[in-house]
Design an enzyme around this catalytic site. Structure first.
Site, PDB file in Angstrom:
ATOM      1  NE  ARG A  90      -5.542  -4.286  -6.082  1.00  0.00           N
ATOM      2  CZ  ARG A  90      -5.293  -4.664  -4.844  1.00  0.00           C
ATOM      3  NH1 ARG A  90      -4.056  -4.949  -4.456  1.00  0.00           N
ATOM      4  NH2 ARG A  90      -6.255  -4.747  -3.959  1.00  0.00           N
ATOM      5  CE1 TYR A 218     -10.461  -9.440 -13.785  1.00  0.00           C
ATOM      6  CE2 TYR A 218      -9.628  -8.413 -11.804  1.00  0.00           C
ATOM      7  CZ  TYR A 218     -10.672  -8.937 -12.529  1.00  0.00           C
ATOM      8  OH  TYR A 218     -11.937  -8.943 -12.003  1.00  0.00           O
ATOM      9  CE  LYS A 227      -7.345  -0.077  -6.755  1.00  0.00           C
ATOM     10  NZ  LYS A 227      -8.174   0.417  -5.689  1.00  0.00           N
ATOM     11  CG  HIS A 247      -7.647   2.500  -1.645  1.00  0.00           C
ATOM     12  ND1 HIS A 247      -7.632   1.262  -1.049  1.00  0.00           N
ATOM     13  CD2 HIS A 247      -8.360   2.355  -2.772  1.00  0.00           C
ATOM     14  CE1 HIS A 247      -8.298   0.405  -1.799  1.00  0.00           C
ATOM     15  NE2 HIS A 247      -8.763   1.041  -2.844  1.00  0.00           N
ATOM     16  CB  SER A 269      -9.542  -3.968  -2.692  1.00  0.00           C
ATOM     17  OG  SER A 269      -8.556  -3.052  -3.099  1.00  0.00           O
ATOM     18  CB  CYS A 271     -13.957  -3.276   2.671  1.00  0.00           C
ATOM     19  SG  CYS A 271     -12.743  -4.503   3.158  1.00  0.00           S
ATOM     20  CG  ASP A 296     -10.884   2.440  -5.910  1.00  0.00           C
ATOM     21  OD1 ASP A 296     -10.911   1.910  -4.785  1.00  0.00           O
ATOM     22  OD2 ASP A 296     -10.047   2.131  -6.773  1.00  0.00           O
ATOM     23  NE  ARG A 388     -12.976  -5.943  -8.715  1.00  0.00           N
ATOM     24  CZ  ARG A 388     -12.625  -5.107  -7.742  1.00  0.00           C
ATOM     25  NH1 ARG A 388     -13.005  -3.850  -7.761  1.00  0.00           N
ATOM     26  NH2 ARG A 388     -11.896  -5.539  -6.737  1.00  0.00           N
ATOM     27  NE  ARG A 419     -14.712  -7.668   3.922  1.00  0.00           N
ATOM     28  CZ  ARG A 419     -15.938  -7.844   3.455  1.00  0.00           C
ATOM     29  NH1 ARG A 419     -16.764  -8.655   4.066  1.00  0.00           N
ATOM     30  NH2 ARG A 419     -16.336  -7.220   2.360  1.00  0.00           N
TER      31      ARG A 419
END
Ligand code: SAT
Ligand code: MN
Length: 612
Positions: A90, A218, A227, A247, A269, A271, A296, A388, A419
Site C-alpha cells: 500500500r 497491488y 481497505k 481493522h 498490518s 503484526c 483482518d 502474500r 509491535r
C-alpha cells in the site's frame, strides 16, 4: 516483466464489444456504461462468480503471463503472480480521502477536493483501457443476508484483481441478486495504467460511496473491497449509520466446557493478526480451540440484546507469507495448500513456492520474486517481505461455524495490539470503556513492510486504523465513545504487546501458540472470573492469574515483559504529544484528560522512585 499490465496499448476502439450484462439494474448499467465511455475498453466482461468463469480467467491469465501455474500435484489450484517491483505494498502518500471539506478528512488523511480528484484521475482514466478488457466485478462484503452486509461493484482492467476479488469477497451473481434494482452500491473504478508511481492515486469519495484507484495493481491499493470499502468508506458509513468498521480479526475461543467467547483484535498490518486469528492452543491447553471468524476486518453493530455483534466482511485471507510455517501458523499453511494465489514469493525448480522462514531446507536454487535466479548466497530476499497469499476462508480447517452467520457473533472482548520492543506491557485490561478507547487511541507500533516507507520506526497508529480511518480521527474516537450508549453490555477492552524485548535484545514472550495463555486470561476477565492487579496503566494479571505451565517461559521474563519502565513511559507520553496536538481540534476531552491523568500518575511514581 511477466505481466501484461505494462503491455503497449493498441489503438482505442470507440465501441467496445459488450458481454451480456448480468443485471437489468438501471443505475448499475448506466454507471458501467459511463465508465466504459471514459476508459474505452475493447471488451466488457461481467463476472458471475462461477467456478467455470474462475477456470477460464485463470487460464487466460496464464497465457498472458500474469499468472504462473504452480506444481498442481503439490499445490492444486495454486498460481503465482509477480507484481511490478515498484508496486509491492500500500502507498499511503498516494491515498486520498476526497470529502467536500478538508476538515472532514481530518489531519490523519491526505485530502483532495472531490472536483479536483475527479478531474485529475478522470484525465488519467480517459481511454486508459483501450486495447484491454474491463471486468465488472459485483461483490458482497459480509455474509449474504446480514443486516451489516454491503454491496460493491469494482470495475478493473486487471484479471489478477478480478481473480483476487473472487477469493476475498462473495463475488458475482450473489451480489447482483442482493442488489436487485437498488442504486445503493459502492462504485469502485480501478485501472492499472502503466504502474508509474507518479501516476498512482487511490481516492475515496465517501459522500458519493465511490472509490477511484489508478496506477497500482497491488493489495489494498487495488482490491477495493478490502481497505478502501470495508475500512475507509465503511468507517465513514459506520459513523453515519451507528456501527463500527474496524481493522480487527475475530476469533471464537472455545473452552473445554464448550463455552465459546468471541474476541476481536486490532493490530497494524503485518503484526500477526492472521497468526493470532488461527492460533492453535499449546499442548497444555487440552480441550481449548480457537475458531477463525475473520483475520483482518470486523464490522460491528449493537444487537437487540445490548451486546456488540460482529461479522467478517471478507471471504478469504490476504496474508503475509514470509515467516509463515508449520510452527508459527500451521492453519495458514493448510489453508493455502490449494486454490491460492501467491504474490511475490520465490519459485522453486519443481514449481513449489518458497519464502524466508518457510519450513524445510532452504532451496539450493530458485527464481526470486522479481523473476531472477536466486541462491542462498544471494544478498536479496527470495520473497518480498510483503509477499502474500490469497486463500479462500473455506480452506481453513478451523473456520468458525459462525463465519457465515448473517447475525454475526457477539463480542465479549476487544484487544488492541502493536509491535513494540519496549515500554508497552504484555497485557493490560482497561478500567472501563472510555479508558479502553484511550488505550486504543494511544496505540503505537513499529512500522512494517505492509506499507512503503521506513520499516521499524514507532508511529502512533490508533486502533491500528491510522491508514484506514476514512474521516477525522478525533471524530472517530468520539464515535467510539458514543457507541457505549448503544451497548448495554459492552465488551471488555485490553491492550497486548507480544514483541517486547529484554535488555539483551531477546523477545521476552514466545508469542504464537503461547499467546493462548494471555488469551485465556482475557477470556476469563471478560467473564469476570480471573484475578488481576491494579496499575496506573490498567488491570494486569498477577503471576498466579497466568498459566505458564509447559511454556518454558520464566516468571522473571514475564515480570520484565509486564514491567512499567518509568523513563520509557515518560518518552512514550512525550511522543504522544505531537499526535494530540495535531488532532487537538476534535480530540474528545475524555481522552485528553485520561492522558493528563496518566502523566500526573507517572510523575508521582517518579517522585516516589527517583532512582528509576
Ligand atoms: O495491502 S493490504 O492493505 O491489503 C494488506 C495490509 O496492509 O494489511
Ligand atoms: Mn490489514
Amino acid at each position: 516483466m511477466s505481466s501484461t499490465l505494462t503491455a503497449p496499448r493498441t489503438t482505442p476502439r470507440t465501441t467496445p464489444s459488450l458481454d451480456t450484462p448480468l443485471t437489468p439494474n438501471p443505475d448499475l448499467l448506466a454507471w458501467v456504461d459511463e465508465c466504459a465511455r471514459l476508459t474505452r475498453p475493447d471488451r466488457v466482461v461481467w463476472c458471475d462468480g462461477t467456478e467455470e468463469e474462475r477456470a477460464r480467467l485463470t487460464e487466460y491469465a496464464v497465457t498472458k503471463g500474469v499468472l504462473i501455474k504452480l506444481n498442481q500435484e503439490k499445490l492444486p489450484g495454486c498460481y503465482l503472480h509477480r507484481s511490478h517491483p515498484n508496486d509491492v505494498a500500500r502507498v499511503e502518500k498516494c491515498t486520498f480521502v476526497c470529502t467536500t471539506t478538508r476538515d472532514e478528512a481530518g489531519p490523519n488523511n491526505n485530502w483532495m477536493a472531490p472536483d479536483e480528484a475527479y478531474r485529475k484521475l478522470g484525465a488519467l482514466l480517459e481511454g486508459s483501457m483501450a486495447g484491454r478488457t474491463m471486468y465488472v466485478v459485483p461483490y458482497v462484503m459480509g455474509p449474504p443476508g446480514s443486516p451489516l452486509a454491503k454491496i460493491g461493484v469494482e470495475i478493473t482492467d486487471s484479471v489478477y484483481v478480478a481473480l483476487n476479488m473472487g477469493i476475498m469477497t462473495r463475488m458475482g451473481n450473489v451480489a447482483l441478486g442482493m442488489l436487485r434494482a437498488s442504486s445503493r452500491f459502492n462504485r469502485g473504478l480501478h485501472c492499472t495504467l502503466d504502474l508509474d508511481p507518479e501516476r498512482r492515486f487511490i481516492c475515496h469519495f465517501p459522500q458519493d460511496n465511490t472509490i477511484w484507484s489508478v496506477g497500482s495493481g497491488y493489495g489494498g491499493n487495488a482490491l477495493l473491497g478490502k481497505k478502501c470499502l470495508a475500512l475507509r468508506i465503511g468507517s465513514w458509513l459506520g459513523r453515519q449509520e451507528g456501527w463500527m468498521a474496524e481493522h480487527m480479526m475475530i476469533m471464537g475461543v472455545e473452552s473445554p466446557r464448550g463455552e465459546t467467547t468471541y474476541v476481536a483484535a486490532a493490530f497494524p498490518s503485518a503484526c500477526g493478526k492472521t497468526n493470532f486469528a488461527m492460533l492453535i492452543p499449546p499442548e497444555h491447553f487440552r480441550g481449548w480451540h480457537v475458531w477463525t471468524v475473520g483475520d483482518d476486518i470486523c464490522w460491528m453493530r449493537p444487537g437487540p440484546d445490548g451486546r456488540l455483534w460482529a461479522i467478517n466482511p471478507e471471504n478469504g485471507y490476504f496474508g503475509v507469507a514470509p515467516g509463515t510455517n508449520f510452527a508459527t501458523n500451521p492453519t495458514a499453511m493448510r489453508t493455502m495448500a490449494r486454490d491460492t494465489l501467491y504474490t511475490n514469493v520465490g519459485l522453486t525448480p519443481d514449481g513449489d513456492v518458497w519464502w524466508e522462514g518457510k519450513d524445510g531446507p532452504v532451496p539450493e536454487t530458485l527464481v526470486d520474486w522479481q523473476g531472477r535466479p536466486w541462491t542462498p548466497a544471494s544478498k536479496e530476499k527470495a520473497a518480498h517481505p510483503n509477499s502474500r497469499f490469497t486463500a479462500p476462508m473455506t480452506n481453513n480447517p478451523y473456520l468458525s461455524p459462525r463465519a457465515n452467520d448473517p447475525r454475526g457473533v457477539p463480542i465479549s472482548a476487544i484487544v488492541f495490539g502493536g509491535r513494540r520492543s519496549d515500554t508497552v506491557p504484555l497485557v493490560v485490561q482497561a478500567f472501563h470503556w472510555t479508558h479502553g478507547v484511550f488505550l486504543g487511541a494511544t496505540l503505537g507500533s513499529e512500522t512494517t513492510a505492509a506499507a512503503t516507507g521506513q520499516v521499524g520506526v514507532v508511529r502512533r497508529d490508533p486502533m491500528a486504523m491510522l491508514p484506514f480511518c476514512g474521516y477525522d480521527m478525533g471524530l472517530y474516537f468520539g464515535h467510539w465513545l458514543d457507541m457505549a450508549h448503544c451497548i448495554a453490555s459492552p465488551p471488555k477492552i485490553f491492550q497486548v504487546n507480544w514483541f517486547r524485548k529484554g535488555a539483551d535484545g531477546r523477545y521476552l514472550w514466545p508469542g504464537y501458540c503461547d499467546n493462548m495463555r494471555v488469551l485465556k486470561w482475557i477470556v476469563d476477565r471478560a467473564h469476570g472470573r480471573a484475578g488481576a492487579r491494579e496499575t496506573c496503566l490498567g488491570w494486569v494479571p498477577r503471576q498466579s492469574d497466568f498459566d505458564l505451565e509447559g511454556s518454558g517461559v520464566t516468571l522473571e521474563d514475564v515480570d520484565e515483559a509486564q514491567r512499567i519502565d518509568l523513563p520509557a513511559w515518560q518518552r512514550e507520553l512525550e511522543d504522544q504529544e505531537a499526535f494530540f496536538t495535531k488532532h487537538a481540534a476534535t480530540m474528545p476531552k475524555e481522552i485528553v484528560l485520561l492522558r493528563q491523568f496518566l502523566i500526573a500518575q507517572m510523575e508521582r511514581e517518579r517522585q516516589r522512585h527517583p532512582e528509576a
